[in-house]
Each structure stands twice: as structure tokens, then as C-alpha cells.
Design an enzyme around this catalytic site. Structure first.
Site, mmCIF file in Angstrom:
data_model
loop_
_atom_site.group_PDB
_atom_site.id
_atom_site.type_symbol
_atom_site.label_atom_id
_atom_site.label_comp_id
_atom_site.label_asym_id
_atom_site.label_seq_id
_atom_site.Cartn_x
_atom_site.Cartn_y
_atom_site.Cartn_z
ATOM 1 N N SER A 66 -8.436 19.425 -21.557
ATOM 2 C CA SER A 66 -8.878 20.060 -20.322
ATOM 3 C C SER A 66 -8.241 21.443 -20.273
ATOM 4 C CB SER A 66 -8.494 19.194 -19.111
ATOM 5 O OG SER A 66 -8.973 19.758 -17.907
ATOM 6 N N HIS A 124 -13.248 19.268 -20.976
ATOM 7 C CA HIS A 124 -13.736 19.343 -19.607
ATOM 8 C C HIS A 124 -14.337 20.723 -19.383
ATOM 9 C CE1 HIS A 124 -11.272 15.837 -17.716
ATOM 10 N NE2 HIS A 124 -11.642 15.561 -18.958
ATOM 11 N N ASP A 133 -7.273 11.926 -17.852
ATOM 12 C CA ASP A 133 -8.392 11.498 -18.688
ATOM 13 C C ASP A 133 -7.903 11.235 -20.115
ATOM 14 O OD1 ASP A 133 -10.966 10.889 -19.520
ATOM 15 O OD2 ASP A 133 -11.542 12.984 -19.824
#
EC number: 3.1.1.61
Length: 304
Positions: free
Chosen positions: A37, A64, A156
Site C-alpha cells: 500500500s 492498493h 491487508d
């Protein structure tokens, strides 16, 4: 018979024979799933910069991305590696020694070596494309699934990395000192399912070693040999089971041979050993590894 270690889970023969789903051992080549991310692009670029182009492994980046903007990841990454870089399209077939990037506003799975795209959706209130992909990767590649969690600001990948380990795969997280945002890798590490915590260039080095590993290349044969070998006085399998029995008080001859084989094969891979005999000797010299093997074998017995 000695007592199990303090705080170890209570198990019985029926549990040992029934628990532990069979993971794939016949995937044609490994696939590395990499979730990132904020700050992750820098880390991933550093990682692939240190990879050779002929690993025979596919690399899949789950970054992401803003759902409203076209991704330039393929172009950016193509400038630092000679491996082909693709933005995934639905029904695309995964191939070795290539890099794949998730498109914006999607979640992605790998089923029978084919990428499947769907509109992204929240799971328990969050977008977790890394967990979704890792879960599918564990099923599709089994012991040839590899997971990497890089810089990011949420958790995540943490749940999915557990699935990879349970399938017999190997797991990595970026070390705190090099991650621009350490929440994502630290959450993964906190699960207890991460095998290596390293900076990106060192992750690349370990991935290269794994790609050359005879244990990984011959995993089907090795697991078959472990399953078929009966524990007999003096042989390596009997030595391994005896060390487990002495340390934990549990007779693992009652456990499913396929699951025992998968766990031992994973430990061989982690320590870059090539035979049961080498691993039996390693266990004799490193008592802590007996406990680690015990805990890993019981990974399906312990509730999550």
C-alpha cells in the site's frame, strides 16, 4: 512418555487423523504474491531490481490503487526490470518469469493458473485485495505459494499470509526499519505466520534461492517419498517422529502422512536442506526446531 509443553493444545488421535486439508503439490511453478500500500511501490521496485530475470517464478503485485485513476505501475516497473510486466486482464494465464499487476478498482484471484478479476468489494468493512489474492494463491499453488507483505498503512495481507503458510508455502514481510509505513508488515508479523522479516533487497535474494531450491522443484517427489516411507528403527522419519514424541508426548504416527509430509517439506525449504536425513540431523542439533515443527503440524488443530 513426557507431558506436552505448557500451554500446548490438547489433541487426540481422532483429531490428528482428521484435521489438515490436502494442499496442492503439483503446481507447475511457484507464484509470489506481493501486497503493498502506501510506500509499497518504492519497496517493490527495490525488490524486483535485485531479481534475476530467469527465476522461473511469477510475481504478482497487489497494490492498493486509487479506483478513479489509470494505473501507470506497468510502465514504471518496466523501467527497472527486463522481465515482462503486465497489467492483468480477466482470464489471463499466469506464466513464469513475468510480473503481473492488479488493475485499479478490482479484486483478483488465481484459479487453475488463470487470473479472475471482479469489482472490488469490502470484507468486514475494509478493502483487502491482498487477503483475497493470498487465499486463492494458497489453494492454487499449495506449497509453491509464496507471500510477501510490503509497506502499507493497514493490515491487508495478514489473514491471507496465514493461509499461505497453512498450505505449505513460504512467507515474507518487509522489516520495520525499511518500511515507510510499517503497519501492514507489522500486522502480518504479529500473526506468527511470517517466516522471514527482511529489507526488500534481501527478500529478493531469498526468493532467488527459493526459485533454485531442489526441494521446491522436486516437491511432489519429496512429499511422495515421505508419505510412502514407513517409520522404522534407525531411519530418518522414525528419528523425526521419536524426537517429536519425546519432546511433546504425542505420537505423530497417528497423523495424516500427507500433512506430516507437507510440514516437513516446508521446513526443509526454509532451512535449505535437501533430504529427510539432513533434517533429522538438524533437529538433533537444534531442539527449538522440534518445538517449531510440533507447532506447525498442529496448525489446523489450533482454532483461529
Amino acid at each position: 512418555m513426557t507431558s506436552p509443553p505448557e500451554n500446548s493444545p490438547e489433541v487426540n488421535a481422532s483429531e490428528l487423523m482428521e484435521i489438515g486439508p490436502l494442499a496442492k503439490t503439483d503446481a507447475p511453478f511457484p507464484v509470489v504474491g506481493i501486497v503493498a500500500s502506501a510506500g509499497g511501490l518504492e519497496a517493490f521496485t527495490e525488490l524486483i531490481r535485485h531479481l534475476p530475470t530467469d527465476t522461473g517464478v511469477a510475481f504478482v503485485l497487489i497494490q492498493h490503487l486509487s479506483p478513479d485513476h489509470e494505473s501507470l505501475l506497468s510502465e514504471i516497473l518496466g523501467k527497472v526490470t527486463e522481465m515482462p510486466v503486465h497489467q492483468v486482464q480477466d482470464q489471463m494465464v499466469v506464466e513464469p518469469s513475468q510480473i503481473y499487476v492488479i488493475p485499479p478498482n478490482t479484486q483478483m484471484t488465481l484459479v487453475d493458473g488463470i487470473f479472475h478479476l471482479a469489482p472490488r468489494q469490502k470484507i468486514q468493512g475494509r478493502y483487502v485485495p491482498g487477503d483475497v489474492f493470498f487465499d486463492s494463491l494458497a489453494v492454487d499453488r499449495g506449497n509453491k505459494a509464496i507471500a510477501v507483505v510490503l509497506s502499507g498503512m493497514d493490515g491487508d495481507g495478514a489473514q491471507g499470509i496465514k493461509a499461505i503458510k497453512e498450505a505449505g508455502g513460504v512467507t515474507f514481510a518487509q522489516c520495520e526499519a525499511t518500511a515507510r509505513f510499517d503497519s501492514m508488515p507489522n500486522t502480518a508479523v504479529a500473526t506468527g505466520s511470517v517466516d522471514f522479516v527482511l529489507p526488500p533487497h534481501a527478500i529478493a535474494t531469498e526468493l532467488t534461492k527459493l526459485s533454485r531450491s531442489l526441494v521446491l522443484q522436486r516437491s511432489e517427489l519429496i512429499q511422495s517419498q515421505i508419505v510412502q516411507e514407513l517409520p522404522q528403527p534407525g531411519n530418518a522419519l522414525e528419528t523425526i517422529l521419536a524426537l517429536l514424541r519425546t519432546t511433546t508426548g504425542i505420537d505423530f504416527t497417528l497423523y495424516k502422512p500427507t500433512t506430516i509430509a507437507r510440514r516437513i517439506q516446508r521446513r526443509l525449504l526454509l532451512y535449505k536442506l535437501e533430504s529427510l536425513e539432513e533434517y533429522a540431523q538438524y533437529l538433533k542439533q537444534h531442539p527449538a526446531e522440534v518445538q517449531a515443527l510440533y507447532e506447525e503440524i498442529l496448525i489446523h488443530v489450533i482454532p483461529t
